[in-house]
Scaffold this motif. Structure first.
Motif, PDB file in Angstrom:
ATOM      1  N   ALA A  82       0.868  -1.072  -0.021  1.00  0.00           N
ATOM      2  CA  ALA A  82      -0.028   0.193  -0.024  1.00  0.00           C
ATOM      3  C   ALA A  82       0.578   1.413   0.002  1.00  0.00           C
ATOM      4  N   LYS A  83       2.105   1.048   0.636  1.00  0.00           N
ATOM      5  CA  LYS A  83       2.944   2.220   0.741  1.00  0.00           C
ATOM      6  C   LYS A  83       3.313   2.756  -0.712  1.00  0.00           C
ATOM      7  N   GLY A  84       3.049   2.018  -1.964  1.00  0.00           N
ATOM      8  CA  GLY A  84       3.581   2.136  -3.249  1.00  0.00           C
ATOM      9  C   GLY A  84       2.463   3.048  -3.863  1.00  0.00           C
ATOM     10  N   GLY A  85       1.301   3.259  -3.125  1.00  0.00           N
ATOM     11  CA  GLY A  85       0.240   4.032  -3.783  1.00  0.00           C
ATOM     12  C   GLY A  85      -0.788   3.080  -4.060  1.00  0.00           C
ATOM     13  N   GLN A  86      -1.347   2.014  -3.409  1.00  0.00           N
ATOM     14  CA  GLN A  86      -2.048   1.233  -3.704  1.00  0.00           C
ATOM     15  C   GLN A  86      -3.269   0.850  -2.666  1.00  0.00           C
ATOM     16  N   ILE A  87      -4.317   0.645  -2.796  1.00  0.00           N
ATOM     17  CA  ILE A  87      -5.421   0.290  -1.654  1.00  0.00           C
ATOM     18  C   ILE A  87      -5.455  -1.206  -1.686  1.00  0.00           C
ATOM     19  N   PRO A  88      -4.966  -1.831  -0.506  1.00  0.00           N
ATOM     20  CA  PRO A  88      -4.989  -3.257  -0.292  1.00  0.00           C
ATOM     21  C   PRO A  88      -6.254  -3.921  -0.613  1.00  0.00           C
ATOM     22  N   ALA A  89      -6.201  -5.096  -1.351  1.00  0.00           N
ATOM     23  CA  ALA A  89      -7.486  -5.702  -1.725  1.00  0.00           C
ATOM     24  C   ALA A  89      -8.043  -6.402  -0.748  1.00  0.00           C
ATOM     25  N   ARG A  90      -7.444  -6.759   0.557  1.00  0.00           N
ATOM     26  CA  ARG A  90      -7.856  -7.377   1.549  1.00  0.00           C
ATOM     27  C   ARG A  90      -8.609  -6.493   2.602  1.00  0.00           C
ATOM     28  N   LYS A  91      -9.616  -6.711   3.012  1.00  0.00           N
ATOM     29  CA  LYS A  91     -10.582  -6.087   3.821  1.00  0.00           C
ATOM     30  C   LYS A  91      -9.702  -5.576   5.133  1.00  0.00           C
ATOM     31  N   ALA A  92      -9.409  -6.956   6.012  1.00  0.00           N
ATOM     32  CA  ALA A  92      -8.825  -6.628   7.015  1.00  0.00           C
ATOM     33  C   ALA A  92      -7.806  -5.807   7.026  1.00  0.00           C
ATOM     34  N   VAL A  93      -6.726  -5.981   5.947  1.00  0.00           N
ATOM     35  CA  VAL A  93      -5.654  -4.890   6.045  1.00  0.00           C
ATOM     36  C   VAL A  93      -6.243  -3.462   5.915  1.00  0.00           C
ATOM     37  N   ARG A  94      -7.233  -3.235   4.899  1.00  0.00           N
ATOM     38  CA  ARG A  94      -7.555  -1.911   4.495  1.00  0.00           C
ATOM     39  C   ARG A  94      -8.551  -1.352   5.705  1.00  0.00           C
ATOM     40  N   GLU A  95      -8.908  -2.073   6.669  1.00  0.00           N
ATOM     41  CA  GLU A  95      -9.499  -1.698   7.769  1.00  0.00           C
ATOM     42  C   GLU A  95      -8.633  -1.431   9.051  1.00  0.00           C
ATOM     43  N   GLY A  96      -7.259  -1.750   8.783  1.00  0.00           N
ATOM     44  CA  GLY A  96      -6.499  -1.821   9.944  1.00  0.00           C
ATOM     45  C   GLY A  96      -5.799  -0.141  10.289  1.00  0.00           C
ATOM     46  N   ALA A  97      -5.739  -0.050  11.500  1.00  0.00           N
ATOM     47  CA  ALA A  97      -4.877   1.298  11.867  1.00  0.00           C
ATOM     48  C   ALA A  97      -3.663   1.724  11.083  1.00  0.00           C
ATOM     49  N   ASP A  98      -2.960   0.501  10.659  1.00  0.00           N
ATOM     50  CA  ASP A  98      -1.678   0.882  10.095  1.00  0.00           C
ATOM     51  C   ASP A  98      -2.072   1.320   8.613  1.00  0.00           C
ATOM     52  N   PHE A  99      -2.880   0.669   7.885  1.00  0.00           N
ATOM     53  CA  PHE A  99      -3.343   1.403   6.628  1.00  0.00           C
ATOM     54  C   PHE A  99      -3.924   2.716   6.654  1.00  0.00           C
ATOM     55  N   LYS A 100      -4.595   2.842   7.617  1.00  0.00           N
ATOM     56  CA  LYS A 100      -5.348   4.291   7.740  1.00  0.00           C
ATOM     57  C   LYS A 100      -4.377   5.565   8.067  1.00  0.00           C
ATOM     58  N   ALA A 101      -3.047   4.872   8.470  1.00  0.00           N
ATOM     59  CA  ALA A 101      -2.282   5.997   8.969  1.00  0.00           C
ATOM     60  C   ALA A 101      -1.559   6.492   7.712  1.00  0.00           C
TER      61      ALA A 101
END
Length: 443
Positions: free
Chosen positions: A356-375
């Motif tokens: 995701a740090k490459g500028g993509q939104i993770p396909a996995r819902k659990a990763v996408r909803e995690g605090a680390d991604f939201k940051a």
């Protein structure tokens, strides 16, 4: 100064011109049954305990995301002594045209990154393998992903792609330009009324605030989004007929073309000139891909904000596509390589937060909803668009048809034809292409 970044995006998500390339005769690539080594457990990639295998991986990540992708591959290789993955990177337009011939000649990769709208075409041509066992081993199901992303990996009820990410169109706004026109730089427009009111204020300040590109990148994608916002679609539900000349489609196209006629945009905007003008402070608003986030982050002085697309029509919608991992068929199947490839796909899928740090939104819902991604700045801002993302249909041979759609918009944006005439002519051509595809791939 960012030509390499821009050129890689020419065909990032649409498969333009790929119908002919994908229709090459793939002699031998789909029927190989001999095994050069057998015995590796087929457990869907949970682990691999066989002899060392060297895997070739092809991708089109030529920008900043490519550096992150290569680092992840290096990390995988370090952690797996019996699997070595070698990365080959092409521009996406070259990538899809090279792949069928390489597979036919026995020189193709073992693993291929592929856009969601290309999976059906390459599955129909026998280029890629089924991956149902990978999804089963990972215990993945539709609930783990956005339904459209998950279903996009299917062809004839068989899975051919494991989703890695999704990349939508986003809204970029120059805060400095807005402020000079008396607009609140922290409140980008979110509705049709807000948008047109802001453009009027910008025009009073001598700024053409919204440059409409006649090209696929990014005017065509903007129209694609607006068409869905107005409630239209490119095709009917079975992708048998083109419908992008419907009343909602004509209305959406007319609204966008009127931006030029009303002086909010120059005419004949050059390729990528809309984005470059945004960065240079010559316009205020740009609808562009999530892949631009890393580019704007390179300039510490840039005052460019990122937000979901404004809702101009009756409902929210945004163009989007998705990268998937696929395993390529070989003339002589090697069970060990296939097992090793599945381990890599599983591992990368589990590390989608790093991707995701490459500028993509993770396909996995659990990763996408995690605090680390939201940051992660800005990338997480566009994740809300996944709920209403308008993905291209998963239908074989659709690349040339979608190109016809973009060419139709180009004719309207360049004032060569009225929006209705341009779209009517485009639909007539698209329907003939869809008929040809049914003969080529089956209905």
């Amino acid at each position: 100064m960012i030509q390499n970044e821009l050129s890689r995006r020419r065909l990032l998500g649409l498969g333009v011109g790929l119908g002919a390339a994908a229709s090459l005769t793939l002699a031998g690539c789909g029927g190989g049954s001999a095994t050069t080594s057998g015995g590796a457990a087929g457990n869907g990639g949970k682990d691999y305990t066989g002899p060392k295998v060297d895997l070739k991986l092809w991708n089109g990540f030529t920008g900043g995301d490519g550096d992150i992708f290569k680092k992840l591959v290096q990390q995988f290789n370090t952690e797996h002594q019996n699997i070595a993955v070698a990365v080959t990177t092409y521009q996406w337009d070259d990538y899809y045209s090279k792949l069928p011939g390489a597979v036919s000649s026995g020189n193709g990769p073992d693993i291929a990154v592929m856009h969601m709208d290309q999976l059906a075409t390459f599955a129909a041509r026998g280029v890629i393998n089924e991956l149902d066992d990978v999804a089963k081993a990972l215990e993945l199901n539709e609930g783990d992903f956005a339904p459209t992303v998950w279903k996009g990996g299917l062809y004839n009820d068989k899975r051919y792609g494991i989703p890695l990410d999704m990349h939508p169109l986003g809204f970029y706004y120059n805060k400095s330009v807005m402020q000079k026109a008396g607009l609140d730089p922290e409140k980008p427009p979110t509705t049709k009324d807000d948008y047109t009111a802001a453009l009027a204020e910008l025009k009073k300040a001598g700024v053409q605030g919204f440059w409409v590109s006649p090209f696929q990148f990014t005017g065509g994608m903007t129209f694609y989004s607006l068409l869905h916002q107005w409630g239209g679609t490119l095709f009917d539900g079975e992708v048998q007929k083109a419908t992008f000349n419907s009343d909602p489609a004509v209305e959406a196209c007319t609204w966008l073309v009127d931006m030029i006629k009303q002086g909010y945009s120059p005419a004949n905007v050059g390729q990528d000139a809309d984005y470059l003008a945004l960065k240079a402070g010559k316009n205020a608003f740009n609808w562009n891909g999530i892949w631009q986030i890393n580019d704007i982050a390179k300039d510490p002085n840039a005052q460019i904000g990122v937000a979901p697309l404004p809702q101009i029509g009756s409902q929210p919608a945004a163009w989007a596509n998705s990268h998937n991992f696929t395993i390529v068929k070989q003339r002589a199947a090697d069970n060990n390589k296939v097992s090793g490839a599945k381990v890599f796909i599983n591992w990368l899928s589990e590390h989608s937060l790093d991707w995701a740090k490459g500028g993509q939104i993770p396909a996995r819902k659990a990763v996408r909803e995690g605090a680390d991604f939201k940051a992660i700045p800005n990338v997480s801002t566009l994740a809300v668009e996944l709920d209403y993302a308008a993905f291209p249909p998963a239908t074989p041979g659709l690349g040339e048809v979608i190109l016809t759609f973009y060419n139709s918009f180009n004719e309207a944006a360049l004032n060569k034809k009225s929006p209705k005439q341009a779209l009517d002519d485009g639909v007539a051509k698209a329907n003939k292409q869809l008929e040809d595809n049914r003969k080529k791939y089956g209905s």
